[in-house]
Design a protein around this motif. Structure first.
Motif, PDB file in Angstrom:
ATOM      1  N   THR A 199       2.407  -7.955 -12.309  1.00 44.41           N
ATOM      2  CA  THR A 199       2.597  -9.491 -11.723  1.00 44.41           C
ATOM      3  C   THR A 199       1.793 -10.862 -12.386  1.00 44.41           C
ATOM      4  OG1 THR A 199       2.708  -7.993  -9.531  1.00 44.41           O
ATOM      5  CG2 THR A 199       2.234 -10.177  -9.606  1.00 44.41           C
ATOM      6  N   VAL A 200       0.669 -10.400 -13.230  1.00 41.47           N
ATOM      7  CA  VAL A 200      -0.380 -11.132 -13.434  1.00 41.47           C
ATOM      8  C   VAL A 200       0.216 -11.447 -14.604  1.00 41.47           C
ATOM      9  CG1 VAL A 200      -2.115 -11.768 -15.238  1.00 41.47           C
ATOM     10  CG2 VAL A 200      -2.561 -10.692 -12.590  1.00 41.47           C
ATOM     11  N   ALA A 201       1.135 -10.712 -15.536  1.00 44.60           N
ATOM     12  CA  ALA A 201       1.876 -11.258 -16.816  1.00 44.60           C
ATOM     13  C   ALA A 201       2.885 -12.228 -16.600  1.00 44.60           C
ATOM     14  CB  ALA A 201       2.597 -10.010 -17.343  1.00 44.60           C
ATOM     15  N   ALA A 202       3.724 -11.657 -15.690  1.00 42.00           N
ATOM     16  CA  ALA A 202       5.095 -12.079 -14.961  1.00 42.00           C
ATOM     17  C   ALA A 202       4.511 -13.987 -14.554  1.00 42.00           C
ATOM     18  CB  ALA A 202       5.717 -11.871 -13.349  1.00 42.00           C
ATOM     19  N   ILE A 203       3.693 -14.141 -14.128  1.00 39.77           N
ATOM     20  CA  ILE A 203       2.649 -15.247 -13.708  1.00 39.77           C
ATOM     21  C   ILE A 203       2.787 -15.558 -15.215  1.00 39.77           C
ATOM     22  CG2 ILE A 203       0.846 -16.537 -12.751  1.00 39.77           C
ATOM     23  CD1 ILE A 203       0.250 -14.349 -10.724  1.00 39.77           C
ATOM     24  N   GLY A 204       2.176 -15.755 -15.802  1.00 38.67           N
ATOM     25  CA  GLY A 204       2.166 -16.320 -17.551  1.00 38.67           C
ATOM     26  C   GLY A 204       3.396 -16.298 -17.802  1.00 38.67           C
ATOM     27  N   PHE A 205       3.842 -15.689 -17.337  1.00 38.35           N
ATOM     28  CA  PHE A 205       5.764 -16.760 -18.201  1.00 38.35           C
ATOM     29  C   PHE A 205       5.933 -17.056 -17.043  1.00 38.35           C
ATOM     30  CE2 PHE A 205       5.848 -11.878 -20.072  1.00 38.35           C
ATOM     31  CZ  PHE A 205       5.518 -12.208 -21.100  1.00 38.35           C
ATOM     32  N   LEU A 265      10.894 -19.188 -11.212  1.00 36.23           N
ATOM     33  CA  LEU A 265      10.634 -18.126 -10.516  1.00 36.23           C
ATOM     34  C   LEU A 265      11.706 -17.296 -10.055  1.00 36.23           C
ATOM     35  CD1 LEU A 265       8.152 -18.408  -8.672  1.00 36.23           C
ATOM     36  CD2 LEU A 265       8.766 -19.977  -7.086  1.00 36.23           C
ATOM     37  N   ARG A 266      12.846 -17.259 -10.031  1.00 36.10           N
ATOM     38  CA  ARG A 266      13.442 -16.677  -9.327  1.00 36.10           C
ATOM     39  C   ARG A 266      13.558 -15.420 -10.400  1.00 36.10           C
ATOM     40  NH1 ARG A 266      16.053 -21.354  -7.716  1.00 36.10           N
ATOM     41  NH2 ARG A 266      17.326 -21.550  -6.599  1.00 36.10           N
ATOM     42  N   GLN A 267      13.591 -15.205 -11.484  1.00 37.47           N
ATOM     43  CA  GLN A 267      13.634 -14.293 -11.865  1.00 37.47           C
ATOM     44  C   GLN A 267      11.608 -13.048 -12.290  1.00 37.47           C
ATOM     45  OE1 GLN A 267      14.299 -16.353 -15.847  1.00 37.47           O
ATOM     46  NE2 GLN A 267      16.034 -15.855 -16.214  1.00 37.47           N
ATOM     47  N   ALA A 268      10.741 -14.284 -11.551  1.00 39.48           N
ATOM     48  CA  ALA A 268       9.605 -13.511 -11.934  1.00 39.48           C
ATOM     49  C   ALA A 268       9.729 -12.584 -10.322  1.00 39.48           C
ATOM     50  CB  ALA A 268       8.578 -14.770 -12.016  1.00 39.48           C
ATOM     51  N   ALA A 299       1.793 -20.135 -10.261  1.00 42.89           N
ATOM     52  CA  ALA A 299       1.074 -18.581 -10.525  1.00 42.89           C
ATOM     53  C   ALA A 299       0.900 -18.945  -8.413  1.00 42.89           C
ATOM     54  CB  ALA A 299      -0.855 -19.030 -10.408  1.00 42.89           C
ATOM     55  N   ARG A 300       0.458 -19.716  -7.914  1.00 53.60           N
ATOM     56  CA  ARG A 300       0.463 -19.876  -6.374  1.00 53.60           C
ATOM     57  C   ARG A 300       1.926 -19.619  -5.940  1.00 53.60           C
ATOM     58  NH1 ARG A 300      -2.879 -25.145  -4.861  1.00 53.60           N
ATOM     59  NH2 ARG A 300      -2.511 -25.355  -7.338  1.00 53.60           N
ATOM     60  N   ARG A 301       2.821 -20.013  -6.121  1.00 52.09           N
ATOM     61  CA  ARG A 301       4.014 -19.562  -5.401  1.00 52.09           C
ATOM     62  C   ARG A 301       4.693 -18.333  -5.856  1.00 52.09           C
ATOM     63  NH1 ARG A 301       5.575 -24.664  -8.238  1.00 52.09           N
ATOM     64  NH2 ARG A 301       4.849 -26.615  -6.687  1.00 52.09           N
ATOM     65  N   LEU A 302       4.102 -17.320  -6.806  1.00 51.62           N
ATOM     66  CA  LEU A 302       4.432 -16.458  -7.064  1.00 51.62           C
ATOM     67  C   LEU A 302       4.227 -15.876  -6.335  1.00 51.62           C
ATOM     68  CD1 LEU A 302       6.726 -14.776  -8.544  1.00 51.62           C
ATOM     69  CD2 LEU A 302       5.069 -14.561 -10.354  1.00 51.62           C
ATOM     70  N   VAL A 318       3.328 -11.916  -1.709  1.00 59.99           N
ATOM     71  CA  VAL A 318       2.836 -11.675  -0.192  1.00 59.99           C
ATOM     72  C   VAL A 318       3.343 -11.554   0.315  1.00 59.99           C
ATOM     73  CG1 VAL A 318       1.657 -12.469   1.630  1.00 59.99           C
ATOM     74  CG2 VAL A 318       0.304 -12.680  -0.948  1.00 59.99           C
ATOM     75  N   GLY A 319       4.379 -11.930   0.550  1.00 56.96           N
ATOM     76  CA  GLY A 319       6.050 -12.273   1.651  1.00 56.96           C
ATOM     77  C   GLY A 319       6.805 -11.135   1.819  1.00 56.96           C
ATOM     78  N   PHE A 320       6.739 -10.565   0.246  1.00 54.78           N
ATOM     79  CA  PHE A 320       7.813  -9.316  -0.061  1.00 54.78           C
ATOM     80  C   PHE A 320       6.833  -8.267   0.929  1.00 54.78           C
ATOM     81  CE2 PHE A 320       8.511  -5.305  -2.104  1.00 54.78           C
ATOM     82  CZ  PHE A 320      10.024  -5.437  -2.090  1.00 54.78           C
ATOM     83  N   ASN A 321       6.186  -7.941   0.477  1.00 54.57           N
ATOM     84  CA  ASN A 321       4.953  -6.237   0.540  1.00 54.57           C
ATOM     85  C   ASN A 321       5.288  -7.104   2.594  1.00 54.57           C
ATOM     86  OD1 ASN A 321       4.539  -6.439  -1.789  1.00 54.57           O
ATOM     87  ND2 ASN A 321       3.519  -5.094  -1.477  1.00 54.57           N
ATOM     88  N   VAL A 322       4.554  -7.917   3.100  1.00 57.79           N
ATOM     89  CA  VAL A 322       4.218  -8.444   4.354  1.00 57.79           C
ATOM     90  C   VAL A 322       5.657  -8.224   5.113  1.00 57.79           C
ATOM     91  CG1 VAL A 322       3.499 -10.085   6.536  1.00 57.79           C
ATOM     92  CG2 VAL A 322       2.353  -9.610   4.144  1.00 57.79           C
ATOM     93  N   ILE A 323       6.538  -8.383   4.673  1.00 57.14           N
ATOM     94  CA  ILE A 323       8.273  -8.514   5.132  1.00 57.14           C
ATOM     95  C   ILE A 323       8.198  -6.548   5.743  1.00 57.14           C
ATOM     96  CG2 ILE A 323      10.832  -8.853   4.796  1.00 57.14           C
ATOM     97  CD1 ILE A 323       9.366 -11.963   4.079  1.00 57.14           C
ATOM     98  N   THR A 324       8.266  -6.438   3.833  1.00 54.44           N
ATOM     99  CA  THR A 324       9.155  -4.470   3.697  1.00 54.44           C
ATOM    100  C   THR A 324       7.701  -4.013   4.733  1.00 54.44           C
ATOM    101  OG1 THR A 324       9.774  -5.240   1.370  1.00 54.44           O
ATOM    102  CG2 THR A 324       8.888  -2.538   2.104  1.00 54.44           C
ATOM    103  N   GLY A 325       6.930  -4.301   4.831  1.00 60.26           N
ATOM    104  CA  GLY A 325       6.072  -3.193   5.637  1.00 60.26           C
ATOM    105  C   GLY A 325       5.910  -3.367   7.370  1.00 60.26           C
TER     106      GLY A 325
END
Length: 534
Positions: A67-73, A81-84, A242-245, A250-257
């Motif tokens: 995830t941190v690598a994706a933020i860097g890219f 943002l869609r790809q990340a 970085a904050r958007r990603l 967070v949104g993905f994990n919360v919704i999935t949970g």
């Protein structure tokens, strides 16, 4: 739980975390540029991003690292943002590999017979290999062996605790235990900053008889949500991208949970059926690994179709003045079919770029405020203009439009180069304020000449540039003379001379850009009023 059992559990967890760190860092060193290329080049669509996220996370055993690598890219412009977001979605599936390792190898297996030879091989490779890549592989193998040693200590500790309790202590009141287990999974992941460690704890506790299947499943959901804390912490003082990603993570994990909790009985029924089909009925740890995989795959299936809308919404969040500067206001893909209109859009955007470079350079030369973010925004806008011009179809353009766009592209490159020199310009300005008085006197005329050149009307740029050069040469000679007279250290003089050279480059590139933007022989390039200031 007595002190001996507690210390065994704590030591096992610490060894597990150390093993995960060694595996992650070792595999990143061994994979190196190959893993980076996979992330940056194999994400042309969100679906391919999901696949890359699954594969790289399964290899390096750290969703946080990916995830941190994706933020860097994203920050580097190598990914949108869609790809990340696709990569981040995929990391949630890839991180289930840890649960499968624990359930299929770590539970009910002769750990010493498996782990100790691997540690021996890893340490031997680390000591013998001279290539850093193979040293990294040795670290990864050692970490892999320690992973199972730590897991074995956890199993022994939880087995001892389970022996002291009745089976019904944690078996009744399932609804209450769901809420408690959810919170425990979340908190443990936050404290350890590793969902893999939290899930290993949950699986070994369940295998030891401490947790029922529904309770452990709820704890896994909590751990999955808790893993977002790493991205949130990393993004607190990071860029807007970085904050958007992190927000998307967070949104993905919360919704999935939330979805998994709402249909938990149905999911457990599905897991029971799949476990029977795959012959895993008697292995509660394997059932939990299966549950972890199923609910993350379900989350990807639910949210992947909406990734475009999610990215569009996130793009409206955390916008700053620098983001607005970096975002083009006049470039439109629909104008590509009309070269004359596209040229007009490019020219209008170049005026914004020129004004942005002028503003950031002026602030740097006066040392008014930190300008790194503004300089980066200017460079992003320059890159966008360059890409837009490069995407126009040359075969459909009249010759005069093509020539004008060529000049616009040259002006963009000059302005981009000027933006790259801003940090050095600010270093000169800082030296003019803080260095000893005799040093300030040497560089002040050069700084004043640069300020005058950037603030001059476009029609006078050539004249002010001609005046800047003697000031620069005199300042350079004066600094060297000060070194000879032992009034200035050679090291400090080198730094100042490098910064002055970059300042000179800024002024020169600015003058070239102004020349291109006011080229007299092409009527399609608009002329600014001679008194317009930068």
């Amino acid at each position: 739980m007595d002190f001996t059992t507690f210390s065994q559990a704590a030591g096992g967890l610490a060894l597990f975390l150390l093993a995960m760190l060694m595996m992650t860092e070792g595999l990143k060193t061994f994979g190196g540029s190959g893993l980076k290329r996979l992330l940056s080049q194999s994400t042309s669509t969100p679906l391919r991003g999901v696949g890359a996220g699954i594969l790289v996370t399964a290899v390096v055993q750290s969703s946080s690292a990916v995830t941190v690598a994706a933020i860097g890219f994203v920050n580097a412009g190598l990914m949108n943002l869609r790809q990340a977001l696709g990569v981040v979605f995929g990391t949630n599936i890839g991180t289930t590999m840890t649960a499968w390792l624990v359930s299929l190898i770590g539970v009910g297996f002769d750990i010493d017979a498996f782990a100790l030879p691997m540690i021996a091989a890893g340490v031997a490779l680390r000591l013998i290999a001279r290539d850093k890549r193979y040293q990294g592989l040795g670290d990864a193998l050692t970490g892999f062996g320690l992973f199972f040693i730590g897991l074995g200590l956890l199993q022994e500790a939880f087995s001892g605790v389970a022996a002291g309790f009745e089976a019904g202590v944690l078996g009744g009141g399932i609804a209450l235990h769901w809420a408690a287990a959810l919170a425990v999974g979340f908190v443990v992941t936050m404290l350890t900053q590793s969902s893999s460690a939290a899930i290993a704890l949950i699986l070994t506790a369940a295998a030891g008889g401490l947790l029922s299947l529904p309770t452990a499943a709820a704890a896994i959901i909590g751990a999955n949500v808790g893993t977002t804390s790493t991205a949130v912490l990393a993004a607190l003082n990071a860029t807007a991208s970085a904050r958007r990603l992190a927000m998307g993570h967070v949104g993905f994990n919360v919704i999935t949970g939330c979805v998994a909790l709402l249909i938990l009985p149905l999911m457990l029924w599905t897991v029971d059926g799949l476990a029977e089909f795959f012959g895993l009925v008697g292995n509660i740890a394997a059932k939990l690994a299966l549950f972890h995989t199923v609910f993350n795959v379900l989350g990807v299936l639910l949210l992947l179709p909406f990734i475009g809308r999610l990215a569009d919404w996130l793009e409206t969040r955390f916008r700053s003045q620098q983001d607005e500067l970096a975002r083009p206001q006049h470039l439109d893909a629909t104008l590509a079919a009309s070269p004359e209109l596209a040229l007009g859009a490019v020219q209008a955007e170049l005026q914004r770029l020129r004004a942005g470079v002028a503003a950031v350079a002026s602030a740097a030369l006066k040392n008014e405020r930190p300008v790194e973010k503004e300089a980066e925004a200017v460079r992003q806008l320059a890159a966008t203009v360059t890409d837009y011009i490069g995407g126009l179809r040359a075969e459909r353009m009249p010759r005069e439009v093509s020539d004008a766009l060529t000049l616009c592209l040259r002006a963009t490159r000059y302005l981009d180069e000027a933006g790259r020199m801003v940090a050095s310009a600010q270093a000169v300005a800082a030296a003019a304020q803080t260095d000893p008085e005799h040093v300030r006197a040497l560089i002040a005329p050069v700084l004043a000449a640069a300020v005058h050149c950037l603030a001059a009307p476009s029609a006078e740029t050539a004249r002010t540039l001609a005046a800047f050069e003697p000031a620069y040469q005199h300042g350079k000679g004066a600094l060297l003379a000060a070194v000879v007279a032992q009034q200035l250290s050679a090291e400090r003089a080198d730094t100042l001379l490098d910064d002055l050279s970059h300042l000179r480059r800024l002024v020169q590139q600015w003058a070239k850009a102004d020349d291109m933007l006011n080229y007299p022989d092409l009527p399609l390039v608009p002329q600014r009023a001679g008194g317009a200031k930068a």
